[in-house]
Design a protein around this motif. Sequence first.
Motif: not given
Length: 267
Positions: A110-128
């Motif tokens: 469950l912890a890995n799934d949550r981390a993967d989901w969070g990384e997916e949701m921030t993909r493409g956000l390439t500047d501050g």
Amino acid sequence: MTSTVVLPAAACTAASWIGLVIRFYGRGRLSGTWRSRGCFALVIAATTGVTVLTSTVLLPHASQLPPVAVGLVAGSAVAPRQKAPSSGRAVTALLTFGISYLLGELSRRLANDRADWGEEMTRGLTDGYVLREFACAARDHMLARLGEPGFGVSAKALAKRRAEIETRCAEAVKAAEKSIKTDTDIEKSLRDTGRLATQQDRTQSRMKLGEARHYCQLMLHLAHDHGPRSNDHGLRSLRAGIAARAEPPAWRDVPQPRSGEPESSVR
């Protein structure tokens, strides 16, 4: 057959299901991915198997306890508890042998799934700038869906969740602003000195951007843990619209030159 196998197995399955839902409430999604669903099913299968084995092989030779009670005992072993009672520890350990390991695997999954989901949701956000905008938009999205106190959710729990969302959003915004400042300072230095961006400049910029992404993901963990999967579409739509406006520095992703080659002229 019914009293010694079917009823104990059914009782154990129901007790295990309820116990796992209670145990992992607010800690992830038991049916979020096929891996977590597999671990979830494996824990239930293990407790049910222990129940059937105990009620058909061990119980007839050990006591007069009704077989259905064995299912309830084995199934309730997955439910959270503050402290195990001193009596009956040997029996509980025997009935739940190996189940604690499966529970640990489920928790890690469950912890890995949550981390993967969070990384997916921030993909493409390439500047501050876009990270800061998305953090604020995601905060508003989550706050608008907290709802009102009702069955299973108290006003105190909602207030705590609201405060946690605000706190984590503030951390994400602060980290994003540090990333913006780092890129701005580097670009000003490049303009003032006329030099090319060095590998140290790129590394520093990526580190600050990665830190901002990390804090944004920590805030999104709250949406993953407490929000239904039906809300994911709204967050993805927000992310896609904001990511389309991203303008990362051109010099950040210039590859490091090989030994003996000059630095790229991209600034």
